[in-house]
Every structure is written in structure tokens, then in C-alpha cells.
Design a protein around this motif. Structure first.
Motif, PDB file in Angstrom:
ATOM      1  N   LEU A  12      86.684  56.390  33.984  1.00 31.29           N
ATOM      2  CA  LEU A  12      86.257  57.733  34.283  1.00 31.29           C
ATOM      3  C   LEU A  12      85.751  57.989  35.560  1.00 31.29           C
ATOM      4  O   LEU A  12      85.299  59.005  35.898  1.00 31.29           O
ATOM      5  CB  LEU A  12      84.993  57.791  33.304  1.00 31.29           C
ATOM      6  N   GLY A  13      85.924  57.240  36.546  1.00 34.06           N
ATOM      7  CA  GLY A  13      85.537  57.295  37.938  1.00 34.06           C
ATOM      8  C   GLY A  13      86.522  57.928  38.912  1.00 34.06           C
ATOM      9  O   GLY A  13      87.782  57.931  38.362  1.00 34.06           O
ATOM     10  N   PRO A  14      86.232  58.167  39.970  1.00 35.29           N
ATOM     11  CA  PRO A  14      87.149  58.908  40.898  1.00 35.29           C
ATOM     12  C   PRO A  14      88.323  57.765  41.250  1.00 35.29           C
ATOM     13  O   PRO A  14      89.524  58.349  41.664  1.00 35.29           O
ATOM     14  CB  PRO A  14      86.514  59.347  42.338  1.00 35.29           C
ATOM     15  N   HIS A  58      81.394  63.987  29.548  1.00 33.46           N
ATOM     16  CA  HIS A  58      81.134  64.434  30.960  1.00 33.46           C
ATOM     17  C   HIS A  58      82.099  64.709  31.911  1.00 33.46           C
ATOM     18  O   HIS A  58      82.340  65.486  32.577  1.00 33.46           O
ATOM     19  CB  HIS A  58      79.862  63.474  31.478  1.00 33.46           C
ATOM     20  N   ARG A  59      83.003  63.496  31.776  1.00 32.18           N
ATOM     21  CA  ARG A  59      84.241  63.540  32.888  1.00 32.18           C
ATOM     22  C   ARG A  59      85.193  64.850  32.322  1.00 32.18           C
ATOM     23  O   ARG A  59      85.431  65.503  33.418  1.00 32.18           O
ATOM     24  CB  ARG A  59      85.107  62.296  32.607  1.00 32.18           C
ATOM     25  N   ALA A 220      76.178  58.165  32.305  1.00 28.93           N
ATOM     26  CA  ALA A 220      77.402  58.501  31.442  1.00 28.93           C
ATOM     27  C   ALA A 220      78.263  59.477  32.397  1.00 28.93           C
ATOM     28  O   ALA A 220      79.292  59.950  32.053  1.00 28.93           O
ATOM     29  CB  ALA A 220      77.015  59.550  30.556  1.00 28.93           C
ATOM     30  N   ASP A 221      77.824  59.390  33.903  1.00 26.76           N
ATOM     31  CA  ASP A 221      78.740  60.166  34.758  1.00 26.76           C
ATOM     32  C   ASP A 221      78.511  59.576  36.136  1.00 26.76           C
ATOM     33  O   ASP A 221      77.636  58.787  36.411  1.00 26.76           O
ATOM     34  CB  ASP A 221      78.769  61.622  34.769  1.00 26.76           C
ATOM     35  N   ARG A 222      79.478  59.879  36.857  1.00 29.63           N
ATOM     36  CA  ARG A 222      79.466  59.456  38.423  1.00 29.63           C
ATOM     37  C   ARG A 222      77.933  59.535  39.108  1.00 29.63           C
ATOM     38  O   ARG A 222      77.514  58.433  39.655  1.00 29.63           O
ATOM     39  CB  ARG A 222      80.651  59.724  38.944  1.00 29.63           C
ATOM     40  N   LEU A 263      80.014  49.916  35.441  1.00 25.44           N
ATOM     41  CA  LEU A 263      81.315  49.345  35.905  1.00 25.44           C
ATOM     42  C   LEU A 263      82.559  49.388  35.027  1.00 25.44           C
ATOM     43  O   LEU A 263      83.389  49.683  35.373  1.00 25.44           O
ATOM     44  CB  LEU A 263      80.985  47.916  36.327  1.00 25.44           C
ATOM     45  N   ASN A 264      82.012  49.051  33.880  1.00 26.04           N
ATOM     46  CA  ASN A 264      83.197  48.993  32.684  1.00 26.04           C
ATOM     47  C   ASN A 264      83.690  50.377  32.353  1.00 26.04           C
ATOM     48  O   ASN A 264      84.896  50.187  31.660  1.00 26.04           O
ATOM     49  CB  ASN A 264      82.699  47.916  31.589  1.00 26.04           C
ATOM     50  N   LEU A 265      82.993  51.397  32.345  1.00 25.93           N
ATOM     51  CA  LEU A 265      83.638  52.594  32.156  1.00 25.93           C
ATOM     52  C   LEU A 265      84.158  53.180  33.396  1.00 25.93           C
ATOM     53  O   LEU A 265      84.896  54.259  33.315  1.00 25.93           O
ATOM     54  CB  LEU A 265      82.318  53.600  31.900  1.00 25.93           C
ATOM     55  N   GLY A 266      84.260  52.541  34.318  1.00 26.03           N
ATOM     56  CA  GLY A 266      84.981  52.991  35.659  1.00 26.03           C
ATOM     57  C   GLY A 266      84.378  53.811  36.420  1.00 26.03           C
ATOM     58  O   GLY A 266      84.713  54.488  37.379  1.00 26.03           O
ATOM     59  N   LEU A 267      83.032  54.238  36.125  1.00 27.01           N
ATOM     60  CA  LEU A 267      82.011  55.247  36.841  1.00 27.01           C
ATOM     61  C   LEU A 267      81.782  54.585  38.178  1.00 27.01           C
ATOM     62  O   LEU A 267      81.552  55.316  39.239  1.00 27.01           O
ATOM     63  CB  LEU A 267      80.876  55.459  35.969  1.00 27.01           C
ATOM     64  N   LEU A 268      81.655  53.176  38.338  1.00 27.41           N
ATOM     65  CA  LEU A 268      81.188  52.615  39.783  1.00 27.41           C
ATOM     66  C   LEU A 268      82.445  51.595  40.093  1.00 27.41           C
ATOM     67  O   LEU A 268      83.167  50.972  38.968  1.00 27.41           O
ATOM     68  CB  LEU A 268      79.854  51.741  39.521  1.00 27.41           C
ATOM     69  N   GLY A 269      82.699  51.521  41.247  1.00 31.06           N
ATOM     70  CA  GLY A 269      83.659  50.269  41.647  1.00 31.06           C
ATOM     71  C   GLY A 269      82.978  49.165  41.971  1.00 31.06           C
ATOM     72  O   GLY A 269      81.924  49.330  42.418  1.00 31.06           O
ATOM     73  N   PRO A 270      83.655  47.799  41.946  1.00 36.02           N
ATOM     74  CA  PRO A 270      82.874  46.725  42.190  1.00 36.02           C
ATOM     75  C   PRO A 270      82.743  46.761  43.854  1.00 36.02           C
ATOM     76  O   PRO A 270      81.695  46.236  44.324  1.00 36.02           O
ATOM     77  CB  PRO A 270      83.895  45.578  41.883  1.00 36.02           C
ATOM     78  N   ALA A 271      83.523  47.236  44.525  1.00 34.94           N
ATOM     79  CA  ALA A 271      83.456  47.104  46.147  1.00 34.94           C
ATOM     80  C   ALA A 271      82.276  47.989  46.508  1.00 34.94           C
ATOM     81  O   ALA A 271      81.382  47.335  47.117  1.00 34.94           O
ATOM     82  CB  ALA A 271      84.674  47.622  46.835  1.00 34.94           C
ATOM     83  N   GLU A 272      81.970  49.077  45.971  1.00 30.95           N
ATOM     84  CA  GLU A 272      80.713  49.886  46.517  1.00 30.95           C
ATOM     85  C   GLU A 272      79.464  49.031  46.064  1.00 30.95           C
ATOM     86  O   GLU A 272      78.301  49.083  46.840  1.00 30.95           O
ATOM     87  CB  GLU A 272      80.821  51.341  45.947  1.00 30.95           C
ATOM     88  N   CYS A 273      79.513  48.176  44.901  1.00 30.99           N
ATOM     89  CA  CYS A 273      78.344  47.873  44.510  1.00 30.99           C
ATOM     90  C   CYS A 273      78.250  46.638  45.295  1.00 30.99           C
ATOM     91  O   CYS A 273      76.924  46.421  46.097  1.00 30.99           O
ATOM     92  CB  CYS A 273      78.540  47.192  42.930  1.00 30.99           C
TER      93      CYS A 273
END
Ligand code: FAD
Length: 499
Positions: A12-14, A58-59, A220-222, A263-273
Motif C-alpha cells: 500500500l505504500g508509494p 484509505h489507499r 492505516a495510511d502513509r 512495514l508489513n502493509l507496505g506503508l513504510l519501507g525498511p530503509a527509511e526506518c
């Protein structure tokens, strides 16, 4: 002709809608499919169903006219409804079943996976020829390859792993760790609609859930996910390390990030964290033990678990090295925390019932350890974790439950079973105090279910565990227990009732 790109509910993320690295074109139309069959097949925690549906909707609202949002019984039907037989692209799904399905469709092209730091081919190359696949070796290579917490060619601070500083018991006498509260979202009209739909589905008898669906606790959203990350890094990361393994009855979240569902919904990426955490360290805002601990969770454990899911193959799912076959008792399946007297288990089960989340150590050393000691079927335990946790997906559950928690893979993932007697829980938590059981009692009215359960477990697997270098001493300890026959009889009588 513009192509159509299909987004699964955990994409669901960019990062899932960018042409970079072989993604869909910027003008690709988007299709999203809400499959009712997914909810019919399994009895999910209602807060999890709520979160996933809320995040998908939301997406869809963000994407506006660009998306065709289909509600259908199955993915196959939904896709037919949305695009017929027209060409569709989709990023590599996160489960074997979904991957097999999209690969079986001639008009669907599967693009590379998103949401992880390491490519599967790179992991396969790393693993080739190694006798053992250990997280620590993998993690160091990820640090080097991604230049994470590196200084002058070596690890920042001169040490790769600061875990020894992160195993402190909870602060004495404190009911909470005193960390700032984690980010909590505010519900909106989308959540209201989701809740109405879930109520209706339940009323119609179409689906049934476990657990409580209180106010939504996870992003629930980015925008919400970014706010949660920011809040964690600014206000909570500094305290993440020291008490990472401790449990407090009245402080369920302690200093944990609560970012797994995002992270698991794809709303965040591991690199940015990990980059945000690294920046806090460089700016002197968080100590190295906390930052390294957090980076290891994401760039180490999370990546490693994702890779093992694909690397170990489909048969891994049915591993059962200890031949555990008992069914889950109803009180457990129903999250009936009120039926349980053992304070540790009741506290953690209550948290799962009310939120669909608890931190790593309660998952491993309370829930998983109890299931292991009781000899419950590891596939049923995996399914239970998958359904009951807001961050549970097939890829993350299999290695964590089959491997790390139930030792059903016979040691492919960990060097020994993770289980303990009550003394460990007593040292690492404040749970034992008012409990009717005593951690130092293994027989009698006050026998701690974890202490008795531990010896019972060792006894049942004396042969296999006696050959394990890390367990053999504990197994030899059985010979010193004069009350072993009484303990075994007590545990036989206790059976699977709530302790
Ligand atoms: P933090 O403690 O703040 O850690 C930061 C991040 O590291 C997490 O958000 C997560 O993305 C990652 N991480 C840490 N450990 C692991 C791990 N072992 N596997 C994968 N990611 C990890 N994690 C899930 O994301 N989904 C699950 O369904 C899940 N099931 C688990 C079941 C069992 C039996 C066990 C022992 C662990 C499980 N974990 C799972 C791993 C871990 O417990 C959770 O990721 C973590 O508790 C989530 O809370 P947090 O975001 O506050 O994590």
C-alpha cells in the motif's frame, strides 16, 4: 495502451507504484481487490480485519479516479470484473499461495518484490555453501552492503551487536518504563464504514472473528505511518535498547516501535526506518545500543525471516521435528484471557485479545513457549498467530513460529528451543508477584505452569534435546529431580485446561 497494475492489500505504500527498479509506469491504472473469501476461510482477529480493510480503502481514496476498487468473492473473480483478460502487472506477492496464483494467470506479469532491503537471489548466493544460516552473519553483511551504522570500514562503536546491553530486567519497582506514549491514529469516516461492514458480515453469518475491535491503534495510511515512525524515533528510540527483552504487566508497549503492521502493509519501507534511526544516532539523540538494537530488528531479523520463508521451500510449513500433534484448546483459540489464572499468560492473552499485538518477548517466551511446552501442533499454532496478530502474514509467521518459536524445523533457524521455566519470566518481568503460582515451585497447588511445563517438555524430548550441545546440561538436570514422577503425573492431569 496503458497497463493496469494490481496492488495486493499489503502493497500500500508509494514503493509499490513507482517505475524505479522495474515497477509500473507512472500513468498505470490501478486495481485493488477486496476478497471476501480471504475473511471467510479463516477466523481473523477483528482488529486485524479492520486494519487491513481500512488501509486498503484509505489507499483507494488517495488514488481516486486512478483505481478500480473491486469487492468480490475471490481474487480471480475480482480481477475478471476489473480488467477481463487484459494485461496486468503486479509486484511479487508476499505469500507462496498468492505467488503461485498470479503466476498461473497468463495475462499477469509478476514484477520484482518490494519492501525489503535484500534481493532473494542475493540471499541465495549468500546462503550457498554455508553449513549454517545464522542471522548474525547475514546481518553483518547487510550492514556492510547498505553502509548502515558503519564507521571507517567497521561497525560503529567497534561492536556489531550490542545485545548484551539490551537484556536488562525491568526497572525495579516501576510499573511502567516511563517512555513517551506511542503514536495512535484518530479514526475517520473510512473506519466507520469498515466497522459497519464488519458488523453486517458478522450479522449475516458470512464471517466470524476473534478478539476486540476497539479504536484502531495502528496506522492505516502513509501519513499516519510516517507520523508513527517520526514519533518513535524522536521520543521512544533512545529507550528502545536496554529493556527490549523485559515485560511489564501495565506497560504493554514499553519502548517498542509498533511499526511492524505499517512495514508489513507496505506503508513504510525498511530503509527509511533504519536510516531515520541512524540519523538520530549521528545527531547524538539516541545511544548506540538502542539504535543498533532497532537496526538489527529490521535490517537483520525482518530481512532474514523474509529470506528464509522463500529459501526453505514449501515443505517448511509442515515441519514437525518434535512430532507435536495436540489441538489448540478452546480457551486459547478464543483468546479467553479471563479463564486463565497464571498472570503472565492472562496478561499477554488479554493484550492480544484487546489489541491484536504484543511485543516480541511475550510472543516468544510466554505464548510460543507455552504452546511448545504443551506440545501443540506447530501448524495450528502458526495459523493462530497469523490470524490473531495485526502484523501477521504468511511469510513472517512461518519462520517465526515454525522455526524460532516451536523448534518444529529441528534447529534450521535457531540453535535451541526458546522456552524456559518461571524463573526466567520472574527475572525479566513484574508478572509473577501477585500470581497464584510460584516460579520456584514445580509440584503442588502453587506449581508454576512454566516451570513444571519446562521440565515436562525436557523429559518428553530427553533423547533429541540431550544431543543438543546447548540443551544437554538442562536435560541432565532432570536426573536430579526427585519429584519428577509427581511432576509428570501433575502435568498429565493438568492437560490443556487454562493454567
Ligand atoms: P520492535 O520491537 O520495535 O522491532 C522493530 C521491527 O523489527 C518490527 O516492527 C519488525 O518489523 C522487525 N522485527 C523484529 N523482529 C522480527 C522478526 N523476528 N521477524 C520479523 N520482523 C521482525 N513480526 C511481524 O512483523 N509479524 C508477525 O506476524 C510476527 N509474528 C511473530 C510470532 C512469534 C511467535 C514471534 C516470536 C515473533 C513474531 N514477530 C512477528 C516478530 C516480532 O515479535 C514483531 O515484529 C514485533 O514484536 C512487532 O512489534 P514492534 O513493531 O514494536 O517491534
Amino acid at each position: 495502451m496503458t497497463t493496469t497494475h494490481w496492488l495486493f492489500g499489503d502493497q500500500l505504500g508509494p514503493a509499490f507504484l513507482t517505475p524505479d527498479g522495474g515497477g509500473p509506469s507512472r500513468d498505470a491504472r490501478v486495481v485493488m481487490i477486496e476478497s471476501r473469501a480471504v475473511f471467510r476461510r479463516r477466523r481473523f482477529h477483528r482488529a486485524k480485519a479492520h486494519l487491513v480493510l481500512s488501509a486498503m480503502r484509505h489507499r483507494a481514496a488517495e488514488l481516486g479516479d486512478r483505481v478500480t476498487y473491486v469487492r468480490a468473492e475471490t481474487y480471480r473473480e475480482g480481477l475478471r470484473q476489473a480488467v477481463g483478460e487484459e494485461p496486468v502487472t503486479v509486484h511479487h506477492p508476499t505469500s507462496r499461495a498468492a505467488l503461485a496464483f498470479v503466476r498461473s494467470l497468463e495475462h499477469v506479469t509478476v514484477l520484482p518484490p518490494r519492501g525489503f532491503l535484500v534481493a532473494t537471489e542475493d540471499f541465495a548466493a549468500w546462503a550457498r555453501g554455508r553449513r549454517e544460516l545464522r542471522m548474525e552473519a547475514f546481518y553483518r553483511d547487510v550492514r556492510r552492503d547498505h553502509d548502515l551504522l558503519m564507521e571507517g570500514g567497521g561497525p560503529a562503536g567497534g561492536t556489531w551487536n550490542l545485545d548484551h546491553g539490551n537484556r536488562e530486567p525491568p526497572p525495579r519497582g516501576a510499573a511502567t518504563l516511563g517512555a513517551d506514549a506511542p503514536y495512535r491514529p484518530r479514526e475517520d469516516a473510512v473506519d466507520e464504514e469498515v466497522r459497519r461492514d464488519l458488523d453486517r458480515w458478522e450479522r449475516e453469518g458470512a464471517v466470524s472473528f476473534v478478539g476486540r475491535d476497539g479504536p484502531r491503534l495502528f496506522p492505516a495510511d502513509r501519513r499516519e505511518a510516517r507520523a508513527a515512525l517520526r514519533r518513535f524515533v524522536r521520543h521512544r528510540l533512545a529507550g528502545f535498547g536496554a529493556h527490549e527483552d523485559a515485560i511489564l504487566a501495565d506497560d504493554g508497549t514499553m519502548s517498542h516501535s509498533l511499526l511492524s503492521s505499517s512495514l508489513n502493509l507496505g506503508l513504510l519501507g525498511p530503509a527509511e526506518c533504519v536510516e531515520a534511526a541512524q540519523a538520530a544516532y549521528r545527531a547524538g539523540e539516541a545511544p548506540l545500543n538502542s539504535v543498533e538494537g532497532f537496526v538489527r530488528q529490521i535490517a537483520g531479523w525482518r530481512e532474514y525471516v523474509w529470506q528464509l520463508y522463500w529459501y526453505f521451500g514449501e515443505d517448511y510449513r509442515t515441519s514437525n521435528a518434535l512430532r507435536h500433534t495436540a489441538a489448540l484448546p478452546d480457551w486459547w483459540s478464543e483468546l479467553d484471557a479471563d479463564a486463565v489464572s497464571a498472570r503472565c499468560l492472562a496478561t499477554v492473552l488479554r493484550q492480544v485479545r484487546d489489541t491484536g499485538w504484543t511485543h516480541h518477548v511475550p510472543r516468544l517466551m510466554v505464548l510460543g513457549s507455552h504452546a511448545l511446552q504443551r506440545g501443540w501442533d506447530p501448524a495450528a499454532v502458526t495459523d493462530w498467530f497469523h490470524r490473531c496478530f495485526v502484523d501477521g502474514y504468511d511469510w513472517v509467521m512461518l519462520p517465526n513460529v515454525v522455526g524460532m518459536s516451536q523448534y518444529a524445523d529441528g534447529g534450521r533457524m535457531t540453535t535451541k528451543p526458546y522456552t524456559s521455566g518461571g524463573a526466567y519470566l520472574s527475572r525479566m518481568s513484574d508478572l509473577c508477584g501477585p500470581c497464584p503460582y510460584r516460579p520456584d515451585r514445580r509440584v503442588g497447588e502453587e506449581a508454576c505452569p512454566f516451570t513444571a511445563g519446562y521440565w515436562n517438555f525436557l523429559h518428553r524430548h530427553r533423547g533429541a534435546l540431550g544431543r543438543n550441545a546447548r540443551m544437554s546440561r538442562a536435560v541432565r538436570g532432570l536426573d536430579r529431580l526427585g519429584d519428577l514422577p509427581a511432576l509428570l503425573e501433575q502435568e498429565r492431569r493438568r492437560g490443556d485446561g487454562p493454567p
